[in-house]
Scaffold this active site. Structure first.
Site, PDB file in Angstrom:
ATOM      1  N   CYS A 115     -18.854   7.672   6.763  1.00 21.20           N
ATOM      2  CA  CYS A 115     -19.075   6.355   6.354  1.00 21.20           C
ATOM      3  C   CYS A 115     -19.892   5.541   6.915  1.00 21.20           C
ATOM      4  O   CYS A 115     -20.333   4.325   6.560  1.00 21.20           O
ATOM      5  CB  CYS A 115     -17.781   5.616   6.332  1.00 21.20           C
ATOM      6  SG  CYS A 115     -16.312   6.457   5.263  1.00 21.20           S
ATOM      7  N   HIS A 255     -18.161  -2.131   6.675  1.00 25.70           N
ATOM      8  CA  HIS A 255     -17.421  -0.949   6.000  1.00 25.70           C
ATOM      9  C   HIS A 255     -16.054  -1.518   5.252  1.00 25.70           C
ATOM     10  O   HIS A 255     -15.413  -1.681   5.668  1.00 25.70           O
ATOM     11  CB  HIS A 255     -17.380   0.261   6.699  1.00 25.70           C
ATOM     12  CG  HIS A 255     -16.930   1.265   5.992  1.00 25.70           C
ATOM     13  ND1 HIS A 255     -17.520   1.814   4.899  1.00 25.70           N
ATOM     14  CD2 HIS A 255     -15.775   2.212   6.373  1.00 25.70           C
ATOM     15  CE1 HIS A 255     -16.631   3.031   4.335  1.00 25.70           C
ATOM     16  NE2 HIS A 255     -16.007   3.160   5.247  1.00 25.70           N
ATOM     17  N   ASN A 285     -13.184   2.488  -1.307  1.00 22.90           N
ATOM     18  CA  ASN A 285     -13.878   2.827  -0.108  1.00 22.90           C
ATOM     19  C   ASN A 285     -14.926   3.860  -0.911  1.00 22.90           C
ATOM     20  O   ASN A 285     -14.545   5.055  -1.127  1.00 22.90           O
ATOM     21  CB  ASN A 285     -13.132   3.590   1.075  1.00 22.90           C
ATOM     22  CG  ASN A 285     -14.152   4.273   2.171  1.00 22.90           C
ATOM     23  OD1 ASN A 285     -15.455   4.128   1.880  1.00 22.90           O
ATOM     24  ND2 ASN A 285     -13.446   4.532   3.175  1.00 22.90           N
TER      25      ASN A 285
HETATM   26  O1  UT7 Z   1     -13.624   5.284   5.590  1.00 21.59           O
HETATM   27  C1  UT7 Z   1     -13.547   6.131   6.626  1.00 21.59           C
HETATM   28  C2  UT7 Z   1     -12.520   5.794   7.456  1.00 21.59           C
HETATM   29  N1  UT7 Z   1     -11.110   5.819   7.175  1.00 21.59           N
HETATM   30  C3  UT7 Z   1     -10.458   4.549   7.171  1.00 21.59           C
HETATM   31  O2  UT7 Z   1     -10.973   3.581   7.912  1.00 21.59           O
HETATM   32  C4  UT7 Z   1      -8.962   4.787   6.810  1.00 21.59           C
HETATM   33  C5  UT7 Z   1      -8.096   4.287   7.731  1.00 21.59           C
HETATM   34  N2  UT7 Z   1      -6.625   4.354   7.521  1.00 21.59           N
HETATM   35  C6  UT7 Z   1      -6.119   3.634   6.432  1.00 21.59           C
HETATM   36  O3  UT7 Z   1      -6.719   2.899   5.993  1.00 21.59           O
HETATM   37  C7  UT7 Z   1      -4.634   3.592   6.543  1.00 21.59           C
HETATM   38  O4  UT7 Z   1      -4.097   4.469   7.518  1.00 21.59           O
HETATM   39  C8  UT7 Z   1      -4.202   4.139   5.176  1.00 21.59           C
HETATM   40  C9  UT7 Z   1      -4.396   3.271   3.938  1.00 21.59           C
HETATM   41  C10 UT7 Z   1      -4.648   5.450   4.765  1.00 21.59           C
HETATM   42  C11 UT7 Z   1      -2.707   4.383   4.996  1.00 21.59           C
HETATM   43  O5  UT7 Z   1      -1.885   3.223   5.335  1.00 21.59           O
HETATM   44  P1  UT7 Z   1      -0.822   3.178   6.584  1.00 21.59           P
HETATM   45  O6  UT7 Z   1      -0.389   1.889   6.751  1.00 21.59           O
HETATM   46  O7  UT7 Z   1      -1.559   3.520   7.858  1.00 21.59           O
HETATM   47  O8  UT7 Z   1       0.233   4.159   6.094  1.00 21.59           O
HETATM   48  P2  UT7 Z   1       0.820   5.322   6.775  1.00 21.59           P
HETATM   49  O9  UT7 Z   1       0.054   6.442   6.566  1.00 21.59           O
HETATM   50  O10 UT7 Z   1       1.434   4.987   8.197  1.00 21.59           O
HETATM   51  O11 UT7 Z   1       2.305   5.313   5.994  1.00 21.59           O
HETATM   52  C12 UT7 Z   1       3.211   4.489   5.828  1.00 21.59           C
HETATM   53  C13 UT7 Z   1       4.375   4.939   5.140  1.00 21.59           C
HETATM   54  C14 UT7 Z   1       4.740   6.284   4.960  1.00 21.59           C
HETATM   55  O12 UT7 Z   1       6.250   6.403   4.814  1.00 21.59           O
HETATM   56  P3  UT7 Z   1       7.299   6.377   5.686  1.00 21.59           P
HETATM   57  O13 UT7 Z   1       6.934   7.565   6.659  1.00 21.59           O
HETATM   58  O14 UT7 Z   1       7.186   5.112   6.513  1.00 21.59           O
HETATM   59  O15 UT7 Z   1       8.442   6.674   5.097  1.00 21.59           O
HETATM   60  C15 UT7 Z   1       3.875   6.941   4.186  1.00 21.59           C
HETATM   61  O16 UT7 Z   1       4.390   8.227   3.633  1.00 21.59           O
HETATM   62  O17 UT7 Z   1       3.872   4.835   3.599  1.00 21.59           O
HETATM   63  C16 UT7 Z   1       3.854   6.244   2.823  1.00 21.59           C
HETATM   64  N3  UT7 Z   1       2.520   6.247   1.945  1.00 21.59           N
HETATM   65  C17 UT7 Z   1       2.282   5.838   0.837  1.00 21.59           C
HETATM   66  N4  UT7 Z   1       3.415   5.175   0.205  1.00 21.59           N
HETATM   67  C18 UT7 Z   1       2.994   4.712  -1.325  1.00 21.59           C
HETATM   68  C19 UT7 Z   1       1.435   6.854   2.537  1.00 21.59           C
HETATM   69  N5  UT7 Z   1       0.553   6.644   1.531  1.00 21.59           N
HETATM   70  C20 UT7 Z   1       1.087   6.117   0.489  1.00 21.59           C
HETATM   71  C21 UT7 Z   1       0.875   5.671  -0.832  1.00 21.59           C
HETATM   72  N6  UT7 Z   1       1.847   5.068  -1.577  1.00 21.59           N
HETATM   73  N7  UT7 Z   1      -0.183   6.030  -1.702  1.00 21.59           N
END
Ligand code: UT7
Length: 330
Positions: A115, A255, A285
């Site tokens: 990125c 970004h 993204n």
């Molecule tokens: O561009 C390159 C660099 N990349 C980035 O900067 C991306 C950085 N990361 C992020 O933007 C975020 O971490 C994500 C958007 C990828 C994920 O968001 P998060 O708030 O970190 O979610 P998480 O992975 O901590 O998951 C929270 C909960 C989990 O459920 P439990 O374990 O709390 O029950 C996940 O299973 O949300 C669940 N979950 C979803 N639920 C609905 C994860 N993905 C999804 C989804 N829809 N798509």
């Protein structure tokens, strides 16, 4: 003689017509529009049709840019293409782009920094201009992320989209253009965001395909943590070391990976949301495409002399910030 700086003198962009909305994704994986919007800020993203590639989007962006600037492709000296989804493993997509636009007098190469590729490309292109040898350098940032996404993996497929932008760099001796940069890389972060197979470490086999290893793999939470800290810190550092106060910063061009990361960076710079350029809601993204697509979308709003802070964080890990003085009114 005054110092030569590399100024952006024209911008072009392209996103494919086909839209993949959060509602569409609800039918494909276990997710909701509400979750995606509240956790990322994304409403929809654009997807390139089968049979078309990153170079096709880049060509559209460059043709717009050349038209705006009123110059022909044969005047271009160098094309740098920042991408992680080149048309082919080799040759470079920059070569393909040069052929398609008719840049007969140019040489070029691809730049891979996930990125952060466009920002690294902007720095690289600037140095060619500052050398005095090259007068017109195009820097492309673009990706067909849909080519490497697993549309059964809700952790990744909701985030990314396709698109490309391009900028023209030309010499400026009046203080406009790239003023300063801080760029960083930390390869120990590679385990958290990568594509497992397809490179020389693990060439494609039937096993790698069956194991779905040709798609983006991301440990989102870890990447998020590093992104928030590093993007905010490096943005603050470049502002401070150039003696800029919050009022002096006209726009943050960050970004577009996650609205929460962008908001944290704006907080660290102590600037209001009116100074934060944002289009993540429409494109998601687009990896290398995010920064040039922001400049493309908001070009009319930018005024000669505006102080822009470009900032990014990506796989690798790679990150950085550039302080740029905008060079024209459109
Ligand atoms: O561009 C390159 C660099 N990349 C980035 O900067 C991306 C950085 N990361 C992020 O933007 C975020 O971490 C994500 C958007 C990828 C994920 O968001 P998060 O708030 O970190 O979610 P998480 O992975 O901590 O998951 C929270 C909960 C989990 O459920 P439990 O374990 O709390 O029950 C996940 O299973 O949300 C669940 N979950 C979803 N639920 C609905 C994860 N993905 C999804 C989804 N829809 N798509």
């Amino acid at each position: 003689m005054s110092k030569i700086q590399a100024a952006i003198t024209a911008v072009g962009g392209y996103v494919p017509e086909k839209i993949l909305s959060n509602k569409d994704l609800e039918k494909m994986v276990d997710t909701t529009d509400e979750w995606i919007q509240s956790r990322t800020g994304i409403k929809e993203r654009h997807i390139l049709e089968d049979g078309r590639a990153t170079s096709d989007m880049a060509v559209k962006a460059i043709n717009e840019l050349l038209k705006k600037r009123g110059i022909g492709a044969e005047e271009i000296d160098i094309v740098i293409c920042a991408t992680i989804t080149g048309d082919l493993i080799f040759p470079a997509t920059a070569n393909i782009v040069c052929d398609k636009i008719g840049a007969k007098n140019a040489w070029g190469f691809d730049l891979a920094a996930a990125c952060s590729g466009f920002l690294f490309g902007l720095e690289t292109g600037s140095k060619f201009i500052e050398s005095g040898k090259y007068k017109k350098v195009i820097v492309i940032g673009g990706d067909k992320m849909s080519a490497i996404l697993d549309y059964t993996d809700r952790n990744t497929c909701i985030i990314f989209g396709d698109g490309a932008g391009a900028v023209l760099l030309e010499p400026n001796e009046e203080g406009y253009g790239v003023c300063d940069s801080i760029l960083r890389t930390d390869g120990s972060g590679r385990e958290f965001l990568h594509q497992k197979a397809g490179g020389s470490l693990k060439p494609p086999t039937i096993e790698t395909i069956n194991a779905r290893e040709h798609y983006v793999y991301q440990e989102g939470k870890t990447v998020f943590k590093f992104a928030v800290t590093n993007m905010a810190e490096v943005s603050r550092e470049i502002v401070d070391r150039n003696g800029l106060k919050p009022d002096d910063v006209d726009y943050l061009v960050a970004h577009q990976a996650n609205k929460r990361i962008i908001d944290a960076t704006a907080d660290r710079l102590e600037i209001g949301s009116d100074k934060v350029l944002m289009n993540i809601q429409r494109y998601g993204n687009t990896t290398n495409g995010t920064l040039p697509l922001l400049l493309w979308d908001f070009e009319k709003q930018l005024k000669k002399g505006d102080n822009l802070i470009l900032s990014t964080f990506g796989g690798g890990f790679t990150w950085g910030a550039i302080y740029l003085k905008w060079a024209y009114n459109s």
